[in-house]
Design an enzyme around this catalytic site. Structure first.
Site, PDB file in Angstrom:
ATOM      1  N   HIS A  23      -9.169  20.711  35.786  1.00 50.65           N
ATOM      2  CA  HIS A  23     -10.001  22.153  36.311  1.00 50.65           C
ATOM      3  C   HIS A  23      -9.874  22.300  37.791  1.00 50.65           C
ATOM      4  O   HIS A  23      -9.565  23.458  38.109  1.00 50.65           O
ATOM      5  CB  HIS A  23     -11.410  22.107  35.909  1.00 50.65           C
ATOM      6  CG  HIS A  23     -11.620  22.319  34.326  1.00 50.65           C
ATOM      7  ND1 HIS A  23     -12.408  21.311  33.614  1.00 50.65           N
ATOM      8  CD2 HIS A  23     -11.232  23.125  33.580  1.00 50.65           C
ATOM      9  CE1 HIS A  23     -12.458  21.584  32.303  1.00 50.65           C
ATOM     10  NE2 HIS A  23     -11.674  22.591  32.263  1.00 50.65           N
ATOM     11  N   LYS A  47     -23.125  24.011  20.400  1.00 52.10           N
ATOM     12  CA  LYS A  47     -24.183  22.861  20.187  1.00 52.10           C
ATOM     13  C   LYS A  47     -23.845  21.554  20.757  1.00 52.10           C
ATOM     14  O   LYS A  47     -24.532  20.528  21.019  1.00 52.10           O
ATOM     15  CB  LYS A  47     -24.542  22.788  18.684  1.00 52.10           C
ATOM     16  CG  LYS A  47     -25.318  23.831  18.210  1.00 52.10           C
ATOM     17  CD  LYS A  47     -25.808  23.668  16.916  1.00 52.10           C
ATOM     18  CE  LYS A  47     -26.258  25.112  16.388  1.00 52.10           C
ATOM     19  NZ  LYS A  47     -25.678  25.443  14.987  1.00 52.10           N
ATOM     20  N   ARG A  96      -1.851  24.114  29.179  1.00 47.01           N
ATOM     21  CA  ARG A  96      -1.132  22.917  29.341  1.00 47.01           C
ATOM     22  C   ARG A  96      -0.041  22.674  28.262  1.00 47.01           C
ATOM     23  O   ARG A  96       1.174  23.113  28.584  1.00 47.01           O
ATOM     24  CB  ARG A  96      -2.329  21.770  29.020  1.00 47.01           C
ATOM     25  CG  ARG A  96      -3.484  21.619  29.971  1.00 47.01           C
ATOM     26  CD  ARG A  96      -4.516  21.080  29.482  1.00 47.01           C
ATOM     27  NE  ARG A  96      -5.199  21.834  28.176  1.00 47.01           N
ATOM     28  CZ  ARG A  96      -6.051  21.350  27.632  1.00 47.01           C
ATOM     29  NH1 ARG A  96      -7.040  20.485  28.001  1.00 47.01           N
ATOM     30  NH2 ARG A  96      -6.660  22.059  26.718  1.00 47.01           N
ATOM     31  N   SER A 134     -11.709  17.908  28.700  1.00 48.91           N
ATOM     32  CA  SER A 134     -13.163  17.664  28.875  1.00 48.91           C
ATOM     33  C   SER A 134     -13.438  16.794  27.663  1.00 48.91           C
ATOM     34  O   SER A 134     -14.373  15.832  27.303  1.00 48.91           O
ATOM     35  CB  SER A 134     -13.836  18.910  28.766  1.00 48.91           C
ATOM     36  OG  SER A 134     -13.642  19.567  30.157  1.00 48.91           O
TER      37      SER A 134
END
Ligand code: PNS
Length: 166
Positions: A23, A47, A96, A134
């Site tokens: 990032h 969530k 990517r 991530s």
């Protein structure tokens, strides 16, 4: 869509749960092209979000502290509405591998349909970050392995703390 939106300001949106070096690489590339870059953190990133949006904003602010013309903000609702409110002319997204294309194109087409004046711009991160995400960073950290070289030391420390590893 406001007709006066220009690419003076670009928005780089995402969940950033947590921000990775991939990032940050994209933020560096984006700020070389756009006069101002607003990194927009999705408030309700599902969530499964490990970090609160406030924590994600803090991590990005720390990591981008030395980068002028880069701002960090939170948003919720539709990205195009946020872009419109801020007068942004471009949305920056990182691509990517080929596997990113399907999802990214769906979003870009839908965003264009809703806001034709806002252009989506895709950039490639550096090769070292081509397979970094991530989600994988969280899995590796949760498994007790080092994520050095994938996130900043500050983010790694926060991950360890959050996952009760430190
Ligand atoms: O980092 P991510 O999770 O890939 O980012 C996805 C994000 C935040 C860019 C996307 O989910 C988004 O824009 N959400 C806001 C809601 C919205 O505008 N949805 C319509 C997209 S076509």
């Amino acid at each position: 869509m406001a007709s006066d939106a220009t690419a003076e300001l670009a928005i780089y949106p995402g969940s950033f749960d947590p921000p990775t070096l991939g990032h940050l690489d994209l933020i560096e590339r984006g700020r070389r092209i756009f006069p101002r870059l607003l990194v927009a953190v999705l408030r309700n990133a599902g969530k499964q979000a490990l970090f609160t949006s406030g924590e994600r904003v803090d991590m990005l602010r720390e990591a981008c502290a030395a980068m002028d013309r880069v701002e960090i903000a939170e948003f919720d609702g539709l990205l195009v509405d946020f872009a419109q409110e801020r007068g942004a002319g471009a949305l920056l997204r990182g691509i990517r591998a080929i596997s990113d294309y399907e999802y990214e194109f769906q979003m870009a087409w839908m965003n264009r349909r809703m806001a034709p004046a806002v252009e989506t711009v895709f950039m490639m991160p550096g090769e070292a970050f081509a397979y970094l995400s991530s989600r994988l960073v969280k899995e590796v950290a949760a498994g007790g392995r080092s994520v050095a070289g994938m996130v900043t030391p500050a983010v790694e420390a926060r991950l360890r703390h959050k996952l009760h590893l430190a």
